[in-house]
Write an enzyme that holds these catalytic residues in place. Structure first.
Site, PDB file in Angstrom:
ATOM      1  CG  HIS A  90      -0.754  -0.026   2.674  1.00  0.00           C
ATOM      2  ND1 HIS A  90      -0.265  -0.894   3.389  1.00  0.00           N
ATOM      3  CD2 HIS A  90      -0.143   1.028   3.608  1.00  0.00           C
ATOM      4  CE1 HIS A  90       0.808  -0.778   4.426  1.00  0.00           C
ATOM      5  NE2 HIS A  90       0.526   0.242   4.392  1.00  0.00           N
TER       6      HIS A  90
ATOM      7  CB  THR B  11       3.327   5.116  -6.135  1.00  0.00           C
ATOM      8  OG1 THR B  11       3.621   6.322  -5.226  1.00  0.00           O
ATOM      9  CG2 THR B  11       1.881   6.061  -6.696  1.00  0.00           C
ATOM     10  NE  ARG B  12       5.460  -0.386  -2.428  1.00  0.00           N
ATOM     11  CZ  ARG B  12       4.502   0.286  -1.664  1.00  0.00           C
ATOM     12  NH1 ARG B  12       3.856   1.351  -2.423  1.00  0.00           N
ATOM     13  NH2 ARG B  12       3.832  -0.661  -0.290  1.00  0.00           N
TER      14      ARG B  12
ATOM     15  CE  LYS C 192       4.991   6.669  -1.566  1.00  0.00           C
ATOM     16  NZ  LYS C 192       3.876   5.386  -2.407  1.00  0.00           N
TER      17      LYS C 192
ATOM     18  CG  HIS D 103      15.857   0.775   0.725  1.00  0.00           C
ATOM     19  ND1 HIS D 103      14.491   0.180   0.507  1.00  0.00           N
ATOM     20  CD2 HIS D 103      17.210   0.925   0.853  1.00  0.00           C
ATOM     21  CE1 HIS D 103      15.477  -1.194   0.327  1.00  0.00           C
ATOM     22  NE2 HIS D 103      16.675  -0.970   0.202  1.00  0.00           N
TER      23      HIS D 103
ATOM     24  CB  CYS E 222       4.563  -0.989   3.787  1.00  0.00           C
ATOM     25  SG  CYS E 222       5.415  -0.329   3.194  1.00  0.00           S
TER      26      CYS E 222
ATOM     27  CE  LYS F 241      12.148  -1.297  -8.092  1.00  0.00           C
ATOM     28  NZ  LYS F 241      12.490  -1.724  -6.939  1.00  0.00           N
TER      29      LYS F 241
END
Length: 390
Positions: free
Chosen positions: A46, A49-50, A266, A270, A316, A349
């Protein structure tokens, strides 16, 4: 509903739903079982976007699967009314000569003859006025990559799979497995279901349930956050061709997305920080000060025009393997069981391509794709198959 199927898919998120679609498309009697109701906000898909990149900084071995996945996303978009992909281009930048991620991205592009632009610091700043980087930075811009609308992807695959006869059993947790050479059985609170083949793609819950298949692979789930920030639409909007980005700077790797329809830029950091249990994770953004402060630190230095009010945050999960490469393989003891696990924060992806791989493995025991890097028996994982604990 029948209780016997050709293939059961346990975990109908990113990878599982794509596999279910591929199976149903071929007329395979398929059951997808999920603890929630996908798409949902409890897993790793969720947040709207990715990014999809083709020149791959995590390893050039991923490029063929990235390109095949892109083809399949285009095919999906033709089959559905949902928006699947936008070609924003993706910018990767970092300190010249210091970023292994940027260097590998460039080598991946070169080895696979991908269309890219190579840029120096001043060129980056001039091309995208919303970005401020030092002169000693360099970048690679990939114009043919872009942004996937992740929840739409899963929604579309589900609708198409169900239209082709797949059954989706929601709000159903799998409690146990019983595997024999010619059949599999899953036990749930709602009853038992059997099949000829099984695909296991439970995301963060793989870390808890693979032991029931006599696999104790070190998989560690982590809490991950993203924030949407009020930003200057004249600099950061998709409407003016601001790209998706993945950058390695001295304090870590960040990724982000242009503002779509005024949603704000956004941004994610990482990192593998807070180890969590997927059943007890704190899903409230901001409960830890670093949820926002890590993101602000990047914006202040590199994208000050996007360092506005926090519009919303989301939480997430990542599920990490020891080497941060995926696990996509047949179970070492059961050729009728396929495992998909440990996508380590960079898997979405590929989910269209992984779905194709999983369906091929389930139906034939092999795949046309080179997935040797994802072997369940690779050295980085092999010792862990003998009941090693995290």
């Amino acid at each position: 509903m029948s209780t016997h199927f050709d293939v059961i898919v346990v975990g109908a998120g990113s990878m599982g739903m794509a596999a279910g679609y591929q199976l149903a498309k071929q007329g395979v009697k398929t059951l997808l079982v999920d603890a929630f109701d996908p798409p949902h906000t409890n897993g790793s898909h969720h947040g709207d976007t990715r990014i999809i990149r083709h020149a791959y900084g995590e390893g050039r071995e991923y490029v063929p699967l990235a390109l095949r996945s892109q083809e399949l996303w285009y095919e999906l978009e033709k089959e559905t009314h949902h928006k699947i992909f936008t070609k924003t281009g993706v910018l990767v930048f970092g300190p010249k000569g210091e970023s292994a991620f940027v260097a590998e991205t460039m080598e991946a592009a070169k080895e696979h003859s991908l269309t890219v632009d190579l840029l120096e610091g001043d060129e980056i700043n001039k091309r995208w006025p919303g970005i401020t980087v030092p002169e000693n930075y360099n970048a690679i811009f990939e114009p043919n990559s872009g942004v996937l609308f992740s929840e739409n992807c899963i929604r579309a695959y589900r609708e198409l799979a169900e239209a082709r006869g797949a059954k989706v059993l929601t709000h159903t947790r799998v409690e146990d497995f019983d595997i024999s050479p010619d059949s599999v059985k899953i036990e749930t609170a709602n009853g038992s279901y059997t099949a000829d083949k099984l695909i296991v793609s439970m995301g963060a819950w793989n870390s808890k349930l693979l032991s029931k298949l006599n696999l104790d692979i070190p998989l560690q789930p982590y809490r991950q956050v993203v924030g949407f920030f009020e930003s200057d639409e004249s600099k950061y909007s998709n409407d003016i061709d601001f790209p998706g980005f993945m950058v390695e700077v001295p304090n870590g790797i960040y990724y982000g997305f242009p503002s779509f329809g005024g949603c704000g830029l956004k941004l994610g950091y990482h990192t593998f920080g807070q180890k969590i249990d997927p059943d007890t994770i704190n899903r409230e953004f901001g409960v830890y000060p670093e949820d926002e402060s890590n993101l602000r630190a990047f914006l202040e230095e590199y994208m000050p025009g996007a360092n506005g009010e926090l519009k919303r945050g989301a939480v997430c999960m990542y599920t990490k393997t020891l080497d941060e490469h995926f696990i996509i393989d047949l179970h070492p003891e059961h050729s009728n069981v396929v495992i998909a696990a440990g996508f380590s924060g960079h898997g979405f992806k590929f989910s269209s391509g992984v779905g194709e791989v999983l369906s091929q493995l389930a139906l034939t025991g092999k795949t046309e794709h080179d997935i040797s890097i994802f072997s369940i028996n690779r050295p980085a994982l092999k010792e862990s198959l003998q009941k090693t604990t995290i």
